[in-house]
Design a protein around this motif. Structure first.
Motif, short mmCIF file in Angstrom:
data_model
loop_
_atom_site.label_atom_id
_atom_site.label_comp_id
_atom_site.label_asym_id
_atom_site.label_seq_id
_atom_site.Cartn_x
_atom_site.Cartn_y
_atom_site.Cartn_z
N ALA A 1 1.03 -1.52 -0.38
CA ALA A 1 -0.13 0.54 -0.16
C ALA A 1 0.72 1.09 -0.44
O ALA A 1 0.51 2.41 -0.84
N PHE B 1 -14.96 -0.16 6.35
CA PHE B 1 -15.41 0.19 7.71
C PHE B 1 -16.92 0.73 8.52
O PHE B 1 -16.82 1.52 8.23
N TYR C 1 -3.90 6.79 4.68
CA TYR C 1 -3.61 6.58 5.89
C TYR C 1 -1.85 6.76 5.61
O TYR C 1 -0.94 6.93 6.48
N THR C 2 -1.48 6.39 4.31
CA THR C 2 -0.03 6.76 4.47
C THR C 2 0.74 8.44 3.36
O THR C 2 1.57 7.18 3.38
N SER D 1 -7.48 -2.30 7.59
CA SER D 1 -6.68 -2.33 7.41
C SER D 1 -5.64 -2.54 6.66
O SER D 1 -4.58 -1.46 6.89
N ARG D 2 -5.13 -3.62 6.91
CA ARG D 2 -3.50 -3.44 6.37
C ARG D 2 -3.60 -3.29 4.72
O ARG D 2 -1.47 -2.57 4.22
N GLY E 1 -2.95 0.07 4.39
CA GLY E 1 -1.05 0.99 5.12
C GLY E 1 -0.64 0.45 6.96
O GLY E 1 -0.02 0.68 6.41
N VAL E 2 -2.23 0.23 7.40
CA VAL E 2 -2.05 0.33 8.42
C VAL E 2 -1.20 -1.01 9.40
O VAL E 2 -1.49 -1.78 8.92
N ARG E 3 -0.53 -0.76 10.10
CA ARG E 3 0.51 -1.50 10.56
C ARG E 3 -0.38 -2.45 12.00
O ARG E 3 0.45 -2.01 13.19
N VAL E 4 -0.69 -3.50 11.09
CA VAL E 4 -1.82 -3.68 12.71
C VAL E 4 -0.77 -3.92 13.70
O VAL E 4 -1.42 -4.09 15.09
N MET F 1 0.29 -1.40 15.72
CA MET F 1 -1.23 -0.60 16.28
C MET F 1 -1.47 -1.81 18.05
O MET F 1 -1.68 -0.90 18.36
#
Lengths: 231, 302
Positions: A75, A89, A103-104, B184-185, B188-191, B194
């Motif tokens: 991503a 979501f 987000y990034t 989320s991944r 790009g969220v680093r789960v 988190m």
């Protein structure tokens, strides 16, 4: 044309079940490419191999470099994956869904996305789960756009949507491609609209590429016509 | 008659405020439980002992530093410690059945309690209070400054945390990772990062609860947080185990209910306060299992 994404002999498996047996395909910069095939042919797995959500073998290059191994790094590299079932979501607001898309990114450019989806602005406070199926698919596309991706991976965007909504969705995908140069790799059951939108297409059978070519030619290809277009 | 009414009313208000002070402490710890529950679907039974441990750390630091310096240092240590526990103990069993993770947290409970006895011994300690124990008169009613201070600190902490979750990018990432890790991944969220952050924040909440709970008791030992953890369970169940707002409202409500029952119901008195909390758990589970603000099990599988 320059090469953006290249898969060389990519395999993937879920536990003991091998879903991909050496798939090779490429997407040029600013190109729309479709992946067709029956259920279980490996279409979704191909996208998942690219975004790193399934264990894979073989080589994938993106923008001249080896692609990352985890979805987070993919991503960050500029690939937005809209998964089957949209990955919305449901408990969060429309606005928070869009924020997550960026987000990034260092900043959140809502206006650019609202130009394609004006109705999202008025409904930014609404909980995403209360949107209709078509609206949620649009939101998923809008969220992907927030990443400012170089490549968009769309998994069955037409699934469960009314024909008019499907038309509108693909119209927006085309204008994204024309105006911003976003490349698109789209997996579809609806071969007709996929071949109308894409310049080239691959047909997967049992985890392998069976046929590939320009969309115009594939429309005339006898087995493709019979199996996927129904005439 | 009028005079008697005024005194009754004043007494009642004092008891409500005193209940809110206890409730603020329950709310903080309940919020810690909810944070971890939302991220991992597991009740962290060690949450109380983590709070107790950091309270002892605060006690040690306060021998060397002014109160608020020690307070902030304790929160920093709690954060790092909570995140480290997630990395070392929880991550290896992350994909194990829920029961396995629960047992790990129970092991952590026992381990931290033992470790605290080993380090600090079994002598009771006294924790400095940042607030005066003098009363303050507001509208003719005397309230304890300490009670008001505890309410203020708890509510400020909760407000800060809500702001963090609502308006910052990391806060958004934490919420998303708890709701739908797979999606989320993809954005790009680093789960995994988190999850560690979530444990760190929960430990911070616990540390504040511990530092607010210890001074009014006079003396405290390693069993400091055990009754408070049970109240926090009750508060979380009352508010809805998956609802942060519920944890806060549930905590405050429980504090007031328990204090009023202890004061005005002779049968409850001082001894039966904890059972009141357990009765509340039972009633909520029977009548409204989702709690006041929770959702019925409508969780999507990732």
């Amino acid at each position: 044309m320059t090469l953006l994404l290249e898969l060389k002999d990519v395999g993937a498996s879920y536990g003991a079940v091998q879903a991909l047996h050496g798939v090779s395909l490429r997407v040029e910069e600013s190109e729309i490419v479709a992946v067709l095939g029956a259920n279980g042919a490996g279409k979704t797995t191909t996208l998942r191999a690219i975004s790193g959500t399934v264990k894979r073998s073989g080589e994938i290059h993106f923008g001249g470099r080896r692609i990352g191994r985890t979805p987070e790094t993919v991503a960050r590299g500029g690939i937005a994956h809209v998964p089957e079932g949209r990955g919305t979501f449901a408990e969060l607001s429309v606005r928070d869904n869009l924020r997550l898309g960026a987000y990034t990114r260092p900043n959140e450019d809502f206006q650019r996305v609202y130009e394609y989806f004006p109705w999202l602005e008025q409904r930014s406070a609404q909980t995403a789960g209360t949107l209709s199926g078509g609206e949620q698919q649009m939101l998923a596309l809008a969220r992907a756009l927030m990443l400012r991706p170089r490549l968009l991976l769309l998994d069955e965007p037409s699934l469960g949507l009314a024909p008019l909504v499907v038309r509108e969705l693909f119209r927006i995908v085309r204008s994204l491609n024309e105006e911003e140069g976003v490349a698109v790799l789209v997996v579809e059951q609806n071969a007709l609209i996929a071949l109308e939108t894409a310049r080239r297409a691959y047909v997967l059978e049992a985890g392998r590429v069976a046929v590939e070519g320009e969309s115009q030619e594939l429309k005339k290809h006898e087995s493709v016509r019979k199996s996927y277009l129904g005439y | 008659m009028a005079l008697k009414d005024t005194r009754l009313m004043a007494d009642f208000l004092q008891q409500v405020v005193s209940g809110l002070a206890s409730g603020g402490i329950y709310a903080s710890l309940a919020l810690a439980l909810v944070l971890i529950y939302r991220a991992t679907q597991v009740i962290n039974f060690a949450q109380g002992e983590m709070a107790m441990f950091t309270t002892f750390i605060a006690w040690s630091l306060m021998n060397h530093f002014p109160y608020w310096v020690a307070f902030v240092l304790t929160l920093a240590i709690a954060f790092a410690g909570g995140a480290a526990l997630e990395l070392v103990l929880i991550r290896p069993v992350q994909n194990a059945p829920v029961l396995t993770i629960v047992i790990v947290t129970i092991g952590l409970l026992i381990g931290l309690n033992g470790l605290a006895r080993r380090i600090w011994g079994s002598d009771p300690r006294r924790l400095e209070s940042p607030f005066s124990t003098d009363p303050i008169r507001i509208g003719g009613v005397a309230f304890s400054i300490q009670d008001l201070g505890i309410i203020g600190v708890s509510l400020a902490l909760v407000a800060l945390l809500f702001g963090f979750f609502q308006y910052t990018k990391i806060g958004l990432g934490l919420r998303a990772a708890a709701l739908n890790p797979a999606a989320s991944r993809l954005v790009g969220v680093r789960v995994s990062l988190m999850l560690a952050l979530g444990w760190g924040l929960a430990a911070v909440l616990g540390a504040v609860a511990g530092m607010m709970a210890a001074p009014p008791l006079g003396i405290f030992d390693q069993n400091l947080m055990q009754p408070i953890l049970l109240y926090a369970f009750a508060a979380a169940v009352l508010g809805g185990i998956d609802s942060p707002l519920g944890a806060v409202v549930g905590g405050l409500l429980l504090g007031v209910i328990v204090n009023l029952a202890g004061t005005y119901v002779d049968f409850v008195g001082a001894d039966l306060r904890l059972p009141v909390a357990l009765v509340i758990i039972l009633i909520v589970l029977l009548v409204r299992p989702a709690g006041l603000f929770g959702h019925e099990a409508l969780r999507q599988r990732a």
